[in-house]
Write a protein that holds these residues in place. Structure first.
Motif, mmCIF file in Angstrom:
data_model
loop_
_atom_site.group_PDB
_atom_site.id
_atom_site.type_symbol
_atom_site.label_atom_id
_atom_site.label_comp_id
_atom_site.label_asym_id
_atom_site.label_seq_id
_atom_site.Cartn_x
_atom_site.Cartn_y
_atom_site.Cartn_z
ATOM 1 N N MET B 209 -74.333 17.644 -46.802
ATOM 2 C CA MET B 209 -74.686 19.002 -46.398
ATOM 3 C C MET B 209 -73.929 20.051 -47.199
ATOM 4 S SD MET B 209 -77.050 19.088 -44.338
ATOM 5 C CE MET B 209 -77.795 17.609 -44.938
ATOM 6 N N HIS B 210 -72.697 19.690 -47.602
ATOM 7 C CA HIS B 210 -71.902 20.594 -48.424
ATOM 8 C C HIS B 210 -72.640 20.928 -49.721
ATOM 9 C CE1 HIS B 210 -68.544 22.287 -50.565
ATOM 10 N NE2 HIS B 210 -68.524 21.278 -51.422
ATOM 11 N N PHE B 213 -75.987 23.024 -48.907
ATOM 12 C CA PHE B 213 -75.838 24.436 -48.565
ATOM 13 C C PHE B 213 -75.196 25.249 -49.672
ATOM 14 C CE2 PHE B 213 -76.503 22.763 -44.258
ATOM 15 C CZ PHE B 213 -77.589 23.565 -43.920
ATOM 16 N N PRO B 233 -81.819 28.414 -45.927
ATOM 17 C CA PRO B 233 -80.651 27.653 -45.465
ATOM 18 C C PRO B 233 -80.019 28.201 -44.189
ATOM 19 C CG PRO B 233 -80.527 28.008 -47.820
ATOM 20 C CD PRO B 233 -81.730 28.743 -47.354
ATOM 21 N N GLU B 234 -79.937 29.541 -44.080
ATOM 22 C CA GLU B 234 -79.276 30.107 -42.894
ATOM 23 C C GLU B 234 -79.993 29.691 -41.617
ATOM 24 O OE1 GLU B 234 -80.574 33.156 -45.239
ATOM 25 O OE2 GLU B 234 -79.522 31.564 -46.316
ATOM 26 N N ARG B 237 -79.573 25.864 -40.706
ATOM 27 C CA ARG B 237 -78.272 25.526 -40.127
ATOM 28 C C ARG B 237 -78.283 25.639 -38.596
ATOM 29 N NH1 ARG B 237 -73.295 26.006 -43.508
ATOM 30 N NH2 ARG B 237 -74.273 27.496 -44.872
ATOM 31 N N GLY B 238 -78.984 26.686 -38.096
ATOM 32 C CA GLY B 238 -78.957 26.914 -36.654
ATOM 33 C C GLY B 238 -80.121 26.296 -35.898
ATOM 34 N N ARG B 243 -81.009 19.854 -35.988
ATOM 35 C CA ARG B 243 -79.777 19.216 -35.508
ATOM 36 C C ARG B 243 -80.112 17.935 -34.767
ATOM 37 N NH1 ARG B 243 -75.551 22.931 -35.915
ATOM 38 N NH2 ARG B 243 -74.199 21.616 -34.671
#
Lengths: 400, 251
Positions: B209-210, B213, B233-234, B237-238, B243
């Protein structure tokens, strides 16, 4: 020189000198001495050295560069031989048309066989080429030699008969293969003290052809095409994903090596106008694999060395018989003499294959790079030995 | 219209539906990441793009032309280069030769019998390869056998080889898999530089993921052979769905 770098020019010059002076280098023992049977400087054998050298150089372009192991290259050798003899039968004994045709026809066959065989790689490719070669052998040995259509003359072997057309044959020309009147059998014998050197026209023609082939092989090895072939061996996946089609590259290499084999076959007929089917048998295909690996696959000079090595064994070791052995060990007491002969007997005469097999195993196990690697190791060893005293001197100096 | 348009692609291996109804549009000059858990069909999708696999249904268009049914080398010549999960280079050849091969492929096409070339003929290719090596900071290693390079250098070389062909689309299959942190960061910097300085589109498949992103402008999440979401991407992430699928967390 000739578009080669310094090292390759050096190799080419060494091979040229070896080829030019072979009749002298290969005859180190006086004619009447006991060791004379180890002399290899007679025309028949020297011709074989260079002709099988050509065969192995060509094979190495395929096997050494692309890694595709063909077990059927003898088929092209045989096809070349037959083509050349047919030219003798139809046109006359000049060797040029025969050699040209043998290159063309074997190239054509290589294109056909390669097109089918190269659909597979690895062991499947080897088996496919072997199958094709055995088919060619069977065709030549029996199928194509029936009375109605006699292309190969079967078991007897194809040869020139008195009632053949030979359209361009004139009375002044020799009744043997010749190069514009120069008979391939013409031999100049030079007597120097106890030594006798034989300079043979056929040998020198083959040697010149071999040098041309060797030069072309160097150019191919160093060219972008050669680099692509090594890329095929190294990583075909990357090659395909780099926008390169590996099939035509391997096919081109296959055809080139097939043409080399055809040329070698043509030359075999040129020095001895008789072509038999046994030249196409699988043992002959295996022999060129042995030559290339023994000398060093993928190296320039290796295949030539390997070819010379094997042909030397075939012709010299096979000639040693029990009588010769007895004469060597005559100085020993009777029982011991018989014992020594008994021990060595399996390795000589017809048993030369055993000696060769053992040598081959030793080379493959201890020198995977073949005779060339052996030579490099010996050279490296000498360099180390001559460099050592200097290194020691350098170390001790600051202490003093 | 993106440079790469994947429409309704499906692929079945026996009883396993590896891909079903995949739609994907990669816009020109973006870095598009495709992420997803193991077995989501990321690699299958990539193999469909480069001609290694042919999908059962759907279409794959590159720059308005279909790539389906073309051999890998033809697709590469259209302008798609691929970097593999484990670096695929010519291990027996030197670094310089490795770089020359794609330069020859770019100049001469899929096949060229140049067995007896003049030196002048190769000059332009040599210069190009030399230039590319310098750009990759590998010039001093040019005579090394490439199999003896470190993992990070092999990756650098492979990316350099792909770039020397000036592809329009660069596909990366987990470019940092199995790398040490330092090598990973180097690779990220290299890819950032490439994306910023060149006229190139990058599609990247990645677990880390590093890496994703820090590089991607756009992310598609695959799960069980079908795209779950495609977003910036933002937002990814949420996203609770992501998830759940990716991290196995219950929302």
């Amino acid at each position: 020189m000739f578009g080669l770098d310094k090292r390759d020019t050096g190799v080419l010059i060494i091979v040229t000198l070896l080829a030019l002076f072979a009749p002298i280098i290969l005859n180190p023992f006086p004619t009447d001495s006991a060791m004379a049977q180890f002399n290899a400087g007679y025309p028949d054998l020297m011709q074989k050295f260079v002709i099988f050298g050509i065969f192995a150089i060509g094979f190495n372009i395929l096997f050494g560069l692309t890694g595709y192991l063909s077990f059927g290259h003898a088929a092209f050798l045989g096809i070349g031989s037959y083509s050349c003899v047919w030219m003798f039968k139809l046109l006359g004994y000049n060797v040029i048309p025969g050699i040209v045709l043998s290159i063309l026809i074997s190239g054509l066959f290589a294109l056909l066989i390669g097109f089918v065989s190269l659909r597979r790689s690895g062991i499947y490719f080897s088996i496919l080429t072997l199958a094709f070669a055995q088919m060619c052998f069977a065709l030549a040995y029996s199928v194509l030699s029936n009375p109605r259509f006699n292309l190969t003359n079967g078991e007897t072997g194809l040869q020139v008969y008195a009632n053949d057309p030979q359209w361009f044959h004139r009375d002044g020309l020799p009744d043997l293969p010749h190069l514009f009147g120069l008979s391939m059998r013409a031999t100049q014998k030079i007597q120097v003290g106890a030594w006798e050197f034989q300079l043979n026209a056929g040998y020198y023609m083959c040697a010149i052809v071999m040098l041309i082939c060797f030069y072309l092989a160097i150019r191919i090895f160093r060219s972008p095409f050669g680099m692509m072939l090594r890329a095929v061996k190294s990583n075909q996946q990357r090659m395909n994903y780099t926008g390169l089609n590996s099939r035509p590259y391997t096919l081109a290499a296959f055809v080139i090596s097939g043409m080399y084999a055809g040329l070698a076959g043509g030359l075999l007929s040129a020095v001895d106008p008789l072509a038999g089917a046994e030249r196409m048998q699988w043992t002959a295909s295996g022999e060129v694999v042995l030559m290339t690996i023994l000398g060093g696959a993928g190296t320039l000079i290796g295949p030539v060395l390997g070819a010379g090595f094997i042909k030397y064994f075939e012709n010299i070791f096979s000639k040693i018989n029990d009588n010769v052995l007895h004469s060597w060990f005559a100085f020993l007491p009777d029982g011991l003499e018989d014992f020594m002969v008994f021990i060595i007997h399996p390795f000589i005469g017809k048993g030369w294959h055993l000696t060769l097999g053992i040598l081959f195993m030793l080379v493959v196990i201890y020198l995977p790079g073949g005779l060339v690697e052996g030579g490099q190791r010996v050279l490296g060893w000498f360099r180390k030995r001559s460099a050592k005293p200097d290194a020691k001197a350098g170390k001790t100096e600051p202490a003093e | 219209m993106g440079i790469l348009e994947v429409k309704n692609v499906g692929k079945r291996f026996g009883g396993l539906q590896a891909l079903s109804d995949v739609n994907l549009s990669v816009k020109e000059n973006t870095v598009h990441a495709i992420i997803g858990p193991n077995g989501a069909g990321k690699s299958t999708l990539l193999n469909c793009l480069v001609g290694k696999l042919i999908p059962d249904t759907g279409s794959v268009m590159f720059d308005g032309q279909s790539v389906l049914g073309r051999a890998p080398y033809e697709i590469n010549q259209m302008g798609i280069s691929r970097v593999f999960q484990t670096p695929e280079i010519f291990g027996d050849l030197t670094v310089m030769e490795n770089m020359m091969i794609p330069c020859f492929a770019k100049r001469d096409g899929a096949f060229m019998l140049n067995a007896m070339p003049m030196v002048t003929n190769q000059k332009e290719v040599l210069e190009r390869a030399e230039h590319m090596l310098e750009e990759m900071n590998m010039a001093e290693k040019r005579h090394m056998q490439s199999a003896s390079l470190s993992r990070g250098d092999k990756r650098r070389l492979e990316i350099g080889m792909c770039l020397s062909q000036e592809p329009r689309l660069l596909l990366l299959d987990e470019p940092t898999a199995g790398m040490a942190r330092a090598d990973t960061n180097n690779t990220i910097d290299l890819l950032k530089e490439i994306a910023a300085e060149r006229d190139i589109t990058i599609a990247i498949i990645e677990h880390d993921m590093h890496v994703v992103f820090s590089l991607a402008n756009r992310i598609t999440v695959l799960a069980q052979g079908t795209p779950l979401v495609e977003d910036d991407p933002e937002n990814i992430r949420g996203n609770p769905k992501v998830r759940e699928a990716y991290l196995g967390e219950t929302a």
